[in-house]
Structure formats: structure tokens, C-alpha cells
Design an enzyme around this catalytic site. Structure first.
Site, PDB file in Angstrom:
ATOM      1  N   ASP A 184       0.867  -1.172   0.000  1.00 28.81           N
ATOM      2  CA  ASP A 184       0.000   0.000   0.000  1.00 28.81           C
ATOM      3  C   ASP A 184       0.905   1.224   0.000  1.00 28.81           C
ATOM      4  O   ASP A 184       2.133   1.102   0.038  1.00 28.81           O
ATOM      5  CB  ASP A 184      -0.948   0.003   1.210  1.00 28.81           C
ATOM      6  CG  ASP A 184      -2.290   0.651   0.892  1.00 28.81           C
ATOM      7  OD1 ASP A 184      -2.289   1.822   0.473  1.00 28.81           O
ATOM      8  OD2 ASP A 184      -3.333  -0.013   1.037  1.00 28.81           O
ATOM      9  N   HIS A 212      -3.144   3.136  -4.597  1.00 34.06           N
ATOM     10  CA  HIS A 212      -2.470   2.707  -3.367  1.00 34.06           C
ATOM     11  C   HIS A 212      -1.096   2.123  -3.716  1.00 34.06           C
ATOM     12  O   HIS A 212      -0.681   1.106  -3.173  1.00 34.06           O
ATOM     13  CB  HIS A 212      -3.321   1.688  -2.605  1.00 34.06           C
ATOM     14  CG  HIS A 212      -4.537   2.294  -1.971  1.00 34.06           C
ATOM     15  ND1 HIS A 212      -4.475   3.068  -0.839  1.00 34.06           N
ATOM     16  CD2 HIS A 212      -5.847   2.256  -2.330  1.00 34.06           C
ATOM     17  CE1 HIS A 212      -5.696   3.477  -0.513  1.00 34.06           C
ATOM     18  NE2 HIS A 212      -6.545   3.006  -1.412  1.00 34.06           N
ATOM     19  N   GLU A 270     -10.287   2.786  -4.917  1.00 36.13           N
ATOM     20  CA  GLU A 270      -9.981   4.194  -4.662  1.00 36.13           C
ATOM     21  C   GLU A 270      -8.947   4.777  -5.617  1.00 36.13           C
ATOM     22  O   GLU A 270      -8.049   5.513  -5.212  1.00 36.13           O
ATOM     23  CB  GLU A 270      -9.528   4.370  -3.205  1.00 36.13           C
ATOM     24  CG  GLU A 270     -10.616   4.015  -2.228  1.00 36.13           C
ATOM     25  CD  GLU A 270     -10.218   4.201  -0.776  1.00 36.13           C
ATOM     26  OE1 GLU A 270     -11.104   4.406   0.053  1.00 36.13           O
ATOM     27  OE2 GLU A 270      -9.004   4.126  -0.475  1.00 36.13           O
TER      28      GLU A 270
END
Length: 787
Positions: free
Chosen positions: A210, A285, A350
Site C-alpha cells: 500500500d 495505493h 480508490e
């Protein structure tokens, strides 16, 4: 989006044990609850003459038997011998283990366990089933079976006679751990796996990469270990207040697992019938990758590995650059060689596509591939990665954003933004794993935040986790087969220590284990709560830093149809702890009334209540206004549904007499996502109505806005409405303070009516200036008060 742990040494607990531990029946304390438990008379005693009998030459059974024998010996018990033999069915003082006899009708992970006075017999059709039978056998034994051996020896243990038949409800029963935000040593990862295995869970989702750190050795790309695995140490600052690392500052916080460590952990998990699913995040990410290899970005950088919060995810992998796909395929090749899991998790969540919109290579890719927009470009990215993974005889899992722009052909969806992603996937014929944030995110608070370690927010109690139903009711029987199970997620932005991580995961993961294992019809909160007493004893012996649970009182009302009364109902997670309350506004004390049964309500009041273990208020007591009005306890019909994420008390929430606080997570607000509130209250008979009063909440940082207008009307027959009136909103949505706003209306004259129609118009989408621009927004209300 996404949200640690390190091994804790067993404490030396000085306890004195008798030569023979007395029989303690824990048959009805097993978690997760078996399908069938029949307690018999008598006991079986394990002593130094007891043997574990297995089939000849079966290494799998040998390993499982040794697992059980080692646990007893570690706890100071007898060192049981494992014997390979046949024809021992009538032998005494033996524990018989058998696999694959074909004589049971149990599913592959099921088992049958029979304890009689002269022997124990566990039969299963697979090694996994036998292992789960062993876990149940350990739970039949006294909790001291998990004590450290240095605290005393035990010559024998007695087990109550019982017959158990059991198998899991779902094939996927998972727990997740984020090691990117905070790195945890391999020793703790094993401990985490041990806890998962104790409660018959079978998947460990390992979030290895991440923005804040890359955690796995990739030999072909050494900068991932040299640069991407480390960031500047700002652990002394709150997660959302950490500055970016500066040139010249030493990046010394982080770490990674070597491939040898990964292999060792994978085998450790496999020995406990847990499959590890690795996650390699893409295309978002991934800024830690760009810090090491900026050429894979749209802008060229430079980049630093973030020290804390990084939002929005603007810097993502360039979808128009073929070298990005070469890199990802190289990485995945090494990952696949380490993990035998059928699934590889590729993230997909995201991804802010701002840079894709201005990137010439991304725009050229859209044009060349005939794609509609950047959402379809993300779908292209995921499908291209899936094609490679499928070529390696594996499958992909992604967060529910992978649905955007079209789902990859063989993808499985992990539904985290509610249940909608899982529903959509199942209706498309794709498998789904349910992990909605409001039930399955264990980085949320679980008790009064004032008395809890720091969490990311939210409020997800043990009881709420236990109440979760993974299979959405909207699905047909055929569609429901695609719901593989559920998973608890532990994101670690606000979790810095091993003890904190255990505290957040346990016991909520135990509640989820029963949700995904036990039949829906057998689940009972009060029963589970009492069975957890025995589990807490075991966890204490293991020195697990588990949460003692919420000492917060839940305030509810209920209609007693027989007595025609509204009753106050108080509850908590704690069994057998004195609960005191007041209704007159006075602070609650030990001398206040003791709650023993629901209390009749006939007027307005303020409910103050608290739990008093050992005569002291454990947490801050609750304080909830109670409004007694004409509609309290009356039925409400909904033309548009409230969100399952914020149901409050469900269909009774708007007439339960309870007012919410300024905190939208207090459990009393009912939320509508993108939908209008459109309800009709049936007052039961025609009566005089003078006014209708409602509060709505504004918290625009949480995407909660006031309605544009609230409409009220009355009817005598439920068909023809009159006295139509509107209360418009005149307050700016840009106000960033959190506040409650009344939308009240008083009729010119008191009007006879049986039905009250209320409609609150949702703004629909977040405004253009808002961070959620274009996304559905919320309206929140707590009570419709009729006078």
C-alpha cells in the site's frame, strides 16, 4: 481506503493445579456454535496412558495428532503418544482419529466428534474437518489447556461425554491484516494465524502493499525493498497530521518479509488449514512503488513514501505505459511462486483518475482500445492483469471498485462499500465475499471512544458484528450461491502496537467466526454472550490482549401489544453486570433503580443508564432523550428504503421515541443514501394532529447533508391526503460544522387524521465543490414526532 501486530510472549501465570483437574462441562461453550451438540452422562479422562490412534502411514493425520498432543504438553499436561494402528475401535483410553472413511455424510470441512467414558472418536472426510474436530475437542477441555506449562503440571484432564455433528455454513471464512501502514514481524503473523485457526476460519488475507510501505521481497526489483519498504518516522504524530518526508530525511520506519519468511508463514498457515491470499495493490495505493520507480507514473515524480495519511490517491500507476504491465507481471510471477492460493488479490480500489485524464499515454490507450472513459480504462487495466493471472492458473479478487467500467470475466468481488458490490457481482454470476465496513471493519471503535485506544472512527460493537448476515435478502436462491462468505478487516493506520492490534481484532473476529460457520437459525446473541465467558478465560491464559467489550448501555423501546404500552428496554454486551438507570434527569449511581425488566413509559424523560461492575461506573453512562408523542410505537411504511449501513432500530426507528446525539455513529440515526425519505405513519385511529417535528443532521465532511425540502401531509383513509405543507432548507451545505437542524411544521388548526405522510428530498449528489462531487449523498433523521 484501507486500514499489526507482533508476537506477545506468554505471561507466566502462577496457578496451582491439583493432580487431577475436575471435569468441567464446556460442551455448550464452543465457538463457533456447532450444528448439533448432545451432552451425555459421564466423562473421559486424558492421562499419561492415553494414546492418539491414527491410520498407518498417514502423515497428515500424524501432523494433526501432534498438533493436539503438543498443545496439551505445552500446557503442562501429559505427553500423549501418537500410535499408528488399525482395529482400535473398541480400545479404551484412546483418542481415535479417522479421515476419508466414506461413512459420514458430512461436507468436506465437517466432522463428527463423540466422547464416551472409554474413548474419544473424531471422524471427518478431510484433514480440514479433522483439524476442526480437534479444535472443538480442545474447547471441550478446561480453559487451562491454553496455560503456559511453567505455571504448573497437570496429570490428567477430564472431558464431559458428548456427541457433536458439525460443518461450516460458508466456504470462505476470513480475516485480513494490513501490514503496510505498520509492519509486524513474522512471529506475530503466526500468532494471528493461530487465533484465526482456533475459531475455524480458513482464509488469511495478507495486505502486503500500500502507499505507506511495500512488504514483500521481490528479487527482480530490489528498490522495492530498498526504498518502497521504508518511510520517514513520524510515529509520534497523529496519522492525519504527519508531514511528507523531505529530501535529506532518513527513511528508517518499515520493513519487509523475505521470501524465505513468506514460505515459512505460508506453510505454517497451511498446517492449520488456512489459505493465505496475498494482496498486491494496483493501480492505486501504489505511491510507494512510484517512490522507487517513478517511471511507472503518469507524471514522472519525484515521489516519497507517505509517512501517514495520503488522500486522494492522485499518483497511481500509468495505465498507458506498457512497462507498468511488465513490472506487475514480473512481481506477480514471484508472488504466485510463493503463494499456492487459488486467489491473488489485486486491490483495485480508490483509484483517483485525475492524472489519467491529463496523461497523453492514458488518453492514447483509451482511444486505441475504443474505451469510453477512465472508468473503462481501469477495467482494461484489471482485465489485462486478470488475463495474466489466469494464464498462471489462478484467479483474481478485487475490492468492489473493480465493477466500475465492466467486471473482469473470472473476477471475484470483495464488497466493502456496503453490500451493493456483492449483490451486483452475484447477479452477474460472479462470486463475492462480503466485508462491509459497518460490520466487518475492525479498525472502528467498539466501545466508548473516551475510554478506548485511538481508532479510525466508526462504532462497531461485538453485538453488531454478531448481528451481521452475509447473504443479502435481495438475492434469489441461485444468486445467493455466489456469496462465498465474509471477512473481517484490520486496517492499521491508527494501530501502532501489537497489543493494540489484538485488542481491535479480538473478540470481534470470534463473533464473525460464528456468523460464517454456524447456521443462521442457531445464532443467538444472549447465548453467544454467555459462551464467550469461557472463551475469555482461554484468551487470558494465552495472554491475548483482547477487548473486554463495550460497557455501554444500549437504549431501545418496544411496543407491548398485549398491555398496549411502550416499554423502555436496556441491554449491554456484558452478562450479569448490574445495570442502573434513571428517567428523571438525575445522574445514574449505584443507588439508582436496578434494571431487571422492561420499564413502562408514559411521559417524556431523559434516560440515563450505566453498568456498575464492582460497584463502579465502568464507562461514561449513556444519556438519551425520550420523547413521548402521538406516533410513538406506531407502524411506519417505507416507499424508499433506508440504508442497511445506518438502520438505527429498523422500521421502528422513526417512532421509537429516542432522540439521537450529534454523533452520526450513535446508532440512533437512520440514513438514506441517495434516496428520499418517504414514509407513512399509521396512528392506528383517527385523532387530532397539531404538529409534526423532525431533526436532520448535517455533517458534510461525512457526506451527510440536510434535505432540500421536507413535505408533510395528512389523511384519514391513507389514500387521499390533505393539509399539504413544505418546510424548505435555507441553510448552506458548505457549513463544515456538525449540527442538527429541526424541520418542524405546525398546522393552522388541529386536524383529524390517521395517516401522516412525510417526504424529505435528498439532494441526490454531493455538490461540485465537495470531495465526493457527483457521488450519492446522505440524509439522516432520528424521529418523527407527532403532537
Amino acid at each position: 481506503m484501507h486500514r499489526f501486530l507482533s508476537i506477545c510472549l506468554l505471561m507466566l501465570i502462577p496457578l496451582a493445579f491439583q493432580a487431577n483437574t475436575p471435569a468441567v462441562s464446556t460442551a455448550n461453550s464452543i465457538v463457533p456454535k456447532p450444528i448439533s451438540v448432545k451432552v451425555k452422562t459421564g466423562t473421559f479422562t486424558i492421562n499419561d496412558q492415553t494414546s492418539l490412534v491414527i491410520s498407518q502411514g498417514n502423515k497428515e493425520m500424524q501432523r494433526i495428532a501432534r498438533f493436539f498432543a503438543d498443545q496439551l504438553h505445552l500446557a503442562g499436561g501429559p505427553d500423549l503418544k501418537v500410535v499408528e494402528a488399525t482395529g482400535a475401535e473398541k480400545s479404551s483410553n484412546v483418542i481415535l482419529l479417522s479421515i476419508g472413511t466414506g461413512k459420514t455424510d458430512a461436507p468436506s470441512e465437517g466432522y463428527r466428534l463423540k466422547v464416551s467414558p472409554h474413548q474419544v472418536k473424531i471422524t471427518a472426510e478431510s484433514g480440514a474437518g479433522l483439524f476442526y474436530g480437534i479444535q472443538s475437542l480442545l474447547q471441550l477441555m478446561p480453559a487451562e489447556v491454553y496455560k503456559p506449562a511453567s505455571s504448573g503440571t497437570v496429570k490428567s484432564w477430564s472431558i464431559s461425554c458428548v456427541e457433536i455433528s458439525d460443518h461450516p455454513r460458508y466456504p470462505y471464512r476470513g480475516m485480513h491484516l494490513d501490514v503496510s501502514r505498520h509492519f509486524f514481524p513474522a512471529s506475530f503473523v503466526k500468532r494471528y494465524i493461530d487465533l484465526i485457526a482456533m475459531y475455524k476460519m480458513n482464509r488469511f488475507h495478507w495486505h502486503l502493499t500500500d502507499d505507506n510501505g511495500w512488504r514483500i521481497e521481490i528479487k527482480k526489483y530490489p528498490k522495492l525493498m530498498q526504498t518502497a519498504a521504508w518511510h520517514v518516522d513520524h510515529e509520534d504524530l497523529p496519522w492525519n497530521e504527519r508531514p511528507a518526508g523531505q529530501t535529506g530525511e532518513k527513511a528508517n520506519y518499515g520493513g519487509y518479509y523475505t521470501q524465505d519468511e513468506v514460505r515459512d508463514i505460508v506453510q505454517y498457515a497451511a498446517d492449520r488449514y488456512i489459505t493465505i491470499i496475498p494482496e498486491i495493490e494496483m493501480p492505486a495505493h501504489s505511491v510507494e512503488v512510484l517512490a522507487a520507480y517513478p517511471q511507472f507514473s503518469c507524471t514522472g515524480g519525484p515521489f516519497k513514501v507517505p509517512t501517514g495519511s495520503y488522500w486522494p490517491n492522485l499518483d497511481i500507476l500509468c495505465a498507458g505505459n506498457d512497462s507498468v504491465f511488465t513490472f506487475m507481471e514480473d512481481v506477480l510471477t514471484e508472488v504466485i511462486a510463493l503463494f499456492p492460493s487459488q486467489y491473488i488479490h489485486i486491490g483495485g480500489d480508490e483509484a483517483d483518475k485525475t492524472n489519467w485524464k491529463s496523461c497523453p499515454r492514458c488518453q492514447a490507450r483509451i482511444k486505441a482500445e475504443g474505451l469510453k472513459d477512465e472508468k473503462e480504462l481501469q477495467s482494461y487495466f484489471i482485465k489485462r492483469i486478470e488475463k495474466f493471472i489466469v494464464s498462471k492458473n489462478r484467479k483474481i479478487i478485487g475490492w468492489d471498485e473493480i465493477l466500475e467500467g465492466g467486471l473482469a470475466p473470472e473476477a471475484t468481488v470483495m464488497s466493502w462499500r456496503g453490500v451493493e458490490g456483492g449483490i451486483a457481482a452475484a447477479r452477474m454470476g460472479h462470486d463475492a465475499i462480503m466485508t462491509p465496513g459497518s460490520y466487518c471493519y475492525f479498525d472502528h471503535y467498539q466501545a466508548d471512544p473516551a475510554s478506548e485506544p485511538k481508532a479510525i472512527g466508526g462504532f462497531t460493537t461485538l453485538k453488531k458484528v454478531y448481528s451481521y448476515e452475509p447473504t443479502p435478502g435481495e438475492l434469489t436462491k441461485e444468486e445467493a450461491r455466489h456469496i462465498l462468505g465474509a471477512q473481517g478487516n484490520l486496517w492499521t493506520e491508527f494501530i501502532q502496537t501489537p497489543a493494540h492490534a489484538e485488542y481491535m481484532a479480538v473478540p470481534r473476529m470470534i463473533a464473525l467466526s460464528e456468523v460464517v460457520w454456524s447456521p443462521k437459525s442457531s445464532r443467538n446473541w444472549l447465548d453467544f454472550r454467555h459462551r464467550m465467558k469461557e472463551q475469555f478465560r482461554r484468551l487470558k491464559f494465552m495472554n491475548v490482549n483482547y477487548s473486554k467489550g463495550s460497557f455501554r448501555v444500549a437504549v431501545n423501546t418496544a411496543v407491548d401489544r398485549k398491555e398496549k404500552m411502550i416499554k423502555l428496554v436496556l441491554d449491554s454486551e456484558q452478562p450479569d453486570v448490574p445495570l442502573h438507570y434513571t428517567l428523571d434527569g438525575n445522574d445514574v449511581k449505584t443507588g439508582s433503580p436496578l434494571y431487571t425488566a422492561p420499564v413502562n413509559i408514559t411521559k417524556n424523560g431523559i434516560v440515563k443508564a450505566g453498568l456498575f461492575p464492582d460497584g463502579q461506573l465502568q464507562e461514561k453512562g449513556v444519556e438519551t432523550p425520550l420523547i413521548y408523542h402521538l406516533a410513538i410505537g406506531k407502524s411506519v411504511s417505507y416507499a424508499s428504503p433506508f440504508s442497511y449501513r445506518y438502520p438505527a432500530a429498523g422500521e421502528s426507528a422513526l417512532t421509537d421515541g429516542l432522540r439521537a446525539t450529534i454523533d452520526h455513529q450513535d446508532g440512533l440515526w437512520q440514513g438514506f443514501l441517495g434516496n428520499d425519505l418517504d414514509v407513512v405513519i399509521d396512528l392506528g385511529e383517527e385523532i387530532l394532529v397539531n404538529s409534526v417535528q423532525m431533526n436532520f443532521l448535517q455533517n458534510q465532511k461525512s457526506w451527510i447533508f440536510l434535505p432540500t425540502v421536507v413535505e408533510y401531509s395528512l389523511s384519514s383513509d391513507g389514500k387521499k391526503y390533505h393539509s399539504f405543507n413544505e418546510v424548505p432548507n435555507t441553510i448552506s451545505p458548505k457549513i463544515d460544522q456538525v449540527f442538527m437542524q429541526p424541520f418542524n411544521f405546525q398546522f393552522m388548526t388541529r386536524t383529524r387524521a390517521r395517516y401522516v405522510h412525510v417526504k424529505a428530498k435528498n439532494p441526490g449528489k454531493c455538490p461540485a465543490w465537495h470531495e465526493g462531487a457527483g457521488e450519492p449523498c446522505w440524509i439522516f433523521t432520528d424521529e418523527i414526532v407527532v403532537f
